[in-house]
Design an enzyme around this catalytic site. Sequence first.
Site, PDB file in Angstrom:
ATOM      1  N   GLN A  38       8.603  32.695  47.133  1.00 58.96           N
ATOM      2  CA  GLN A  38      10.070  32.658  47.152  1.00 58.96           C
ATOM      3  C   GLN A  38      10.628  31.515  47.988  1.00 58.96           C
ATOM      4  O   GLN A  38      11.581  30.854  47.579  1.00 58.96           O
ATOM      5  CB  GLN A  38      10.598  33.999  47.678  1.00 58.96           C
ATOM      6  CG  GLN A  38      12.110  34.116  47.652  1.00 58.96           C
ATOM      7  CD  GLN A  38      12.581  35.441  48.236  1.00 58.96           C
ATOM      8  OE1 GLN A  38      11.781  36.322  48.522  1.00 58.96           O
ATOM      9  NE2 GLN A  38      13.873  35.575  48.410  1.00 58.96           N
ATOM     10  N   ASP A  62      12.594  30.183  43.900  1.00 64.62           N
ATOM     11  CA  ASP A  62      13.585  31.198  44.254  1.00 64.62           C
ATOM     12  C   ASP A  62      14.378  31.496  42.990  1.00 64.62           C
ATOM     13  O   ASP A  62      15.144  30.651  42.519  1.00 64.62           O
ATOM     14  CB  ASP A  62      14.494  30.669  45.371  1.00 64.62           C
ATOM     15  CG  ASP A  62      15.532  31.701  45.802  1.00 64.62           C
ATOM     16  OD1 ASP A  62      15.828  32.633  45.008  1.00 64.62           O
ATOM     17  OD2 ASP A  62      16.056  31.583  46.919  1.00 64.62           O
ATOM     18  N   ALA A  93      17.608  44.365  46.018  1.00 65.07           N
ATOM     19  CA  ALA A  93      19.013  44.744  46.177  1.00 65.07           C
ATOM     20  C   ALA A  93      19.314  44.667  47.667  1.00 65.07           C
ATOM     21  O   ALA A  93      18.415  44.893  48.487  1.00 65.07           O
ATOM     22  CB  ALA A  93      19.252  46.155  45.650  1.00 65.07           C
ATOM     23  N   TYR A 154      17.428  55.319  45.534  1.00 63.87           N
ATOM     24  CA  TYR A 154      17.037  54.175  44.690  1.00 63.87           C
ATOM     25  C   TYR A 154      18.287  53.537  44.070  1.00 63.87           C
ATOM     26  O   TYR A 154      18.353  52.332  43.868  1.00 63.87           O
ATOM     27  CB  TYR A 154      16.012  54.592  43.633  1.00 63.87           C
ATOM     28  CG  TYR A 154      15.207  53.422  43.093  1.00 63.87           C
ATOM     29  CD1 TYR A 154      14.395  52.659  43.941  1.00 63.87           C
ATOM     30  CD2 TYR A 154      15.278  53.062  41.754  1.00 63.87           C
ATOM     31  CE1 TYR A 154      13.671  51.579  43.455  1.00 63.87           C
ATOM     32  CE2 TYR A 154      14.545  51.990  41.264  1.00 63.87           C
ATOM     33  CZ  TYR A 154      13.749  51.246  42.113  1.00 63.87           C
ATOM     34  OH  TYR A 154      13.028  50.174  41.618  1.00 63.87           O
ATOM     35  N   LYS A 161      16.543  48.402  37.036  1.00 70.77           N
ATOM     36  CA  LYS A 161      15.251  48.617  36.348  1.00 70.77           C
ATOM     37  C   LYS A 161      15.467  49.053  34.903  1.00 70.77           C
ATOM     38  O   LYS A 161      14.683  48.698  34.024  1.00 70.77           O
ATOM     39  CB  LYS A 161      14.399  49.640  37.095  1.00 70.77           C
ATOM     40  CG  LYS A 161      13.860  49.154  38.451  1.00 70.77           C
ATOM     41  CD  LYS A 161      13.012  47.898  38.355  1.00 70.77           C
ATOM     42  CE  LYS A 161      12.245  47.633  39.638  1.00 70.77           C
ATOM     43  NZ  LYS A 161      11.560  46.316  39.622  1.00 70.77           N
TER      44      LYS A 161
HETATM   45  P1  NAD Z   1       6.877  43.050  47.681  1.00 72.86           P
HETATM   46  O1  NAD Z   1       7.937  43.028  48.715  1.00 72.86           O
HETATM   47  O2  NAD Z   1       5.508  42.725  48.092  1.00 72.86           O
HETATM   48  O3  NAD Z   1       7.287  42.125  46.454  1.00 72.86           O
HETATM   49  C1  NAD Z   1       8.625  41.829  46.114  1.00 72.86           C
HETATM   50  C2  NAD Z   1       8.661  40.332  45.878  1.00 72.86           C
HETATM   51  O4  NAD Z   1       9.927  39.918  45.379  1.00 72.86           O
HETATM   52  C3  NAD Z   1       8.407  39.529  47.164  1.00 72.86           C
HETATM   53  O5  NAD Z   1       7.250  38.747  47.011  1.00 72.86           O
HETATM   54  C4  NAD Z   1       9.642  38.648  47.266  1.00 72.86           C
HETATM   55  O6  NAD Z   1       9.333  37.354  47.760  1.00 72.86           O
HETATM   56  C5  NAD Z   1      10.093  38.607  45.826  1.00 72.86           C
HETATM   57  N1  NAD Z   1      11.492  38.169  45.685  1.00 72.86           N
HETATM   58  C6  NAD Z   1      12.618  38.803  46.113  1.00 72.86           C
HETATM   59  N2  NAD Z   1      13.697  38.028  45.872  1.00 72.86           N
HETATM   60  C7  NAD Z   1      13.230  36.877  45.291  1.00 72.86           C
HETATM   61  C8  NAD Z   1      13.853  35.676  44.838  1.00 72.86           C
HETATM   62  N3  NAD Z   1      15.174  35.472  44.944  1.00 72.86           N
HETATM   63  N4  NAD Z   1      13.074  34.701  44.287  1.00 72.86           N
HETATM   64  C9  NAD Z   1      11.739  34.881  44.194  1.00 72.86           C
HETATM   65  N5  NAD Z   1      11.087  35.988  44.614  1.00 72.86           N
HETATM   66  C10 NAD Z   1      11.841  36.979  45.158  1.00 72.86           C
HETATM   67  O7  NAD Z   1       6.948  44.533  47.052  1.00 72.86           O
HETATM   68  P2  NAD Z   1       6.250  45.163  45.760  1.00 72.86           P
HETATM   69  O8  NAD Z   1       6.366  46.617  45.956  1.00 72.86           O
HETATM   70  O9  NAD Z   1       4.945  44.541  45.501  1.00 72.86           O
HETATM   71  O10 NAD Z   1       7.279  44.777  44.577  1.00 72.86           O
HETATM   72  C11 NAD Z   1       6.932  44.064  43.420  1.00 72.86           C
HETATM   73  C12 NAD Z   1       7.608  44.652  42.186  1.00 72.86           C
HETATM   74  O11 NAD Z   1       7.072  45.947  41.951  1.00 72.86           O
HETATM   75  C13 NAD Z   1       9.109  44.824  42.313  1.00 72.86           C
HETATM   76  O12 NAD Z   1       9.733  44.510  41.075  1.00 72.86           O
HETATM   77  C14 NAD Z   1       9.253  46.301  42.575  1.00 72.86           C
HETATM   78  O13 NAD Z   1      10.496  46.792  42.148  1.00 72.86           O
HETATM   79  C15 NAD Z   1       8.130  46.838  41.714  1.00 72.86           C
HETATM   80  N6  NAD Z   1       7.676  48.200  41.999  1.00 72.86           N
HETATM   81  C16 NAD Z   1       7.316  48.560  43.267  1.00 72.86           C
HETATM   82  C17 NAD Z   1       6.875  49.857  43.514  1.00 72.86           C
HETATM   83  C18 NAD Z   1       6.504  50.304  44.906  1.00 72.86           C
HETATM   84  O14 NAD Z   1       6.513  51.517  45.163  1.00 72.86           O
HETATM   85  N7  NAD Z   1       6.136  49.430  45.801  1.00 72.86           N
HETATM   86  C19 NAD Z   1       6.806  50.789  42.464  1.00 72.86           C
HETATM   87  C20 NAD Z   1       7.169  50.365  41.178  1.00 72.86           C
HETATM   88  C21 NAD Z   1       7.609  49.079  40.960  1.00 72.86           C
HETATM   89  O1  0WE Z   2      11.538  48.769  43.460  1.00 70.07           O
HETATM   90  C1  0WE Z   2      11.190  49.153  44.559  1.00 70.07           C
HETATM   91  C2  0WE Z   2      11.665  48.432  45.802  1.00 70.07           C
HETATM   92  C3  0WE Z   2      13.019  47.879  45.578  1.00 70.07           C
HETATM   93  C4  0WE Z   2      13.699  47.207  46.730  1.00 70.07           C
HETATM   94  C5  0WE Z   2      13.414  47.450  48.080  1.00 70.07           C
HETATM   95  C6  0WE Z   2      14.139  46.790  49.065  1.00 70.07           C
HETATM   96  C7  0WE Z   2      13.916  47.055  50.525  1.00 70.07           C
HETATM   97  C8  0WE Z   2      14.377  45.882  51.381  1.00 70.07           C
HETATM   98  C9  0WE Z   2      14.723  46.354  46.426  1.00 70.07           C
HETATM   99  N1  0WE Z   2      15.447  45.724  47.356  1.00 70.07           N
HETATM  100  C10 0WE Z   2      15.169  45.928  48.670  1.00 70.07           C
HETATM  101  N2  0WE Z   2      15.941  45.285  49.579  1.00 70.07           N
HETATM  102  C11 0WE Z   2      15.671  45.292  50.898  1.00 70.07           C
HETATM  103  O2  0WE Z   2      16.446  44.738  51.702  1.00 70.07           O
HETATM  104  N3  0WE Z   2      10.396  50.265  44.659  1.00 70.07           N
HETATM  105  C12 0WE Z   2      10.043  50.973  43.434  1.00 70.07           C
HETATM  106  C13 0WE Z   2       9.954  50.855  45.933  1.00 70.07           C
HETATM  107  C14 0WE Z   2      10.985  51.871  46.305  1.00 70.07           C
HETATM  108  O3  0WE Z   2      12.131  51.517  46.888  1.00 70.07           O
HETATM  109  C15 0WE Z   2      12.894  52.655  47.048  1.00 70.07           C
HETATM  110  C16 0WE Z   2      12.202  53.767  46.542  1.00 70.07           C
HETATM  111  C17 0WE Z   2      10.970  53.253  46.042  1.00 70.07           C
HETATM  112  C18 0WE Z   2       9.899  54.042  45.379  1.00 70.07           C
HETATM  113  C19 0WE Z   2      14.159  52.809  47.595  1.00 70.07           C
HETATM  114  C20 0WE Z   2      14.723  54.087  47.648  1.00 70.07           C
HETATM  115  C21 0WE Z   2      14.044  55.171  47.129  1.00 70.07           C
HETATM  116  C22 0WE Z   2      12.776  55.026  46.583  1.00 70.07           C
END
Ligand code: NAD
Ligand code: 0WE
Length: 261
Positions: A38, A62, A93, A154, A161
């Site tokens: 990013q 980015d 978000a 969420y 999503k």
């Molecule tokens: P993570 O924080 O490791 O990854 C999120 C990534 O988004 C980061 O690498 C960040 O640099 C990138 N990002 C945010 N804004 C950006 C921008 N403007 N430009 C480029 N990159 C940007 O967390 P994660 O859990 O590995 O999330 C990856 C994906 O998986 C997300 O779409 C998340 O919604 C989805 N997801 C996560 C979970 C969970 O429980 N962790 C479950 C289902 C889906």
């Molecule tokens: O998609 C996600 C993470 C989404 C996410 C998380 C953050 C935390 C930090 C998006 N934006 C931000 N912005 C921040 O500043 N997930 C599926 C993981 C997740 O996030 C939740 C969940 C789950 C599961 C948030 C509330 C409730 C459940």
Amino acid sequence: MLKNKKILITGIANKYSIALGIAKAMKNQGAELAIAYQNERLLKNVQSLADELETNVLIECDVSSDESIKESKQTLIDEWGTFDGFVHSIGFAPSDQLVGNFVDVTTREGFKIAHDISSYSFTALAKEYKDILNPNSALLTLTYLGSVQTMPNYNVMGLAKASLEANTRFLAASLGKDNIRVNAISAGPIKTLAASGVKNFRKMLSQHAERAPLGRTVTQEEVGNTAAFLCSDLASGITGEITYVDAGFNISAMPLGEHSE
Ligand code: NAD
Ligand code: 0WE
């Protein structure tokens, strides 16, 4: 499974990122990788992870900036010419949107940012890279159950999503004629950076394990293996689909419990 495939991985922030699990699985299956990060702030972390993945193709991107996306394309052209797909593992978000009662906390600006970064960016990358993607390419994004069912906190991410999943279908329809497939994985909850600020996340993980048919949560590795499959030619008949990698949680309305037959 992915020999001779060049794949760009977005969304690696640290060693807990789902995108890193995907990168490792794809590398294990013979893929050649490029890593998008990013911003400068993440580069140090990502550099050492890229070393482990044995790639030196690191690209700043980015997705909130059309200019940055354009520049990333030029780097891809310089490094690879053409390639075979990308993984979109990006969601965001503003944190104030992810705590409290949906109708009270959601703002126009929060809504806009969530949809821009978490859904539009998938279209934006597909649009920009389309003409340097080889036939038989595959695009993949990461979604979550909050797109189709409600849960606390969420909030607007659920709407984003839902948009991302529709985006997957419309991109699949749009790019089918170029023989580019587009799919999504709906992952169960995993403790990552994006989940670290979330209130009661540990409780969510234990409730998930309780209700899921497999009686546990899933790992980055499991999501990674499914991602490798979906981006390989073994999945050549699959496009526009949402594949759940959640230990079965989404099919279960109530856990059977320990004492049922
Ligand atoms: P993570 O924080 O490791 O990854 C999120 C990534 O988004 C980061 O690498 C960040 O640099 C990138 N990002 C945010 N804004 C950006 C921008 N403007 N430009 C480029 N990159 C940007 O967390 P994660 O859990 O590995 O999330 C990856 C994906 O998986 C997300 O779409 C998340 O919604 C989805 N997801 C996560 C979970 C969970 O429980 N962790 C479950 C289902 C889906
Ligand atoms: O998609 C996600 C993470 C989404 C996410 C998380 C953050 C935390 C930090 C998006 N934006 C931000 N912005 C921040 O500043 N997930 C599926 C993981 C997740 O996030 C939740 C969940 C789950 C599961 C948030 C509330 C409730 C459940």
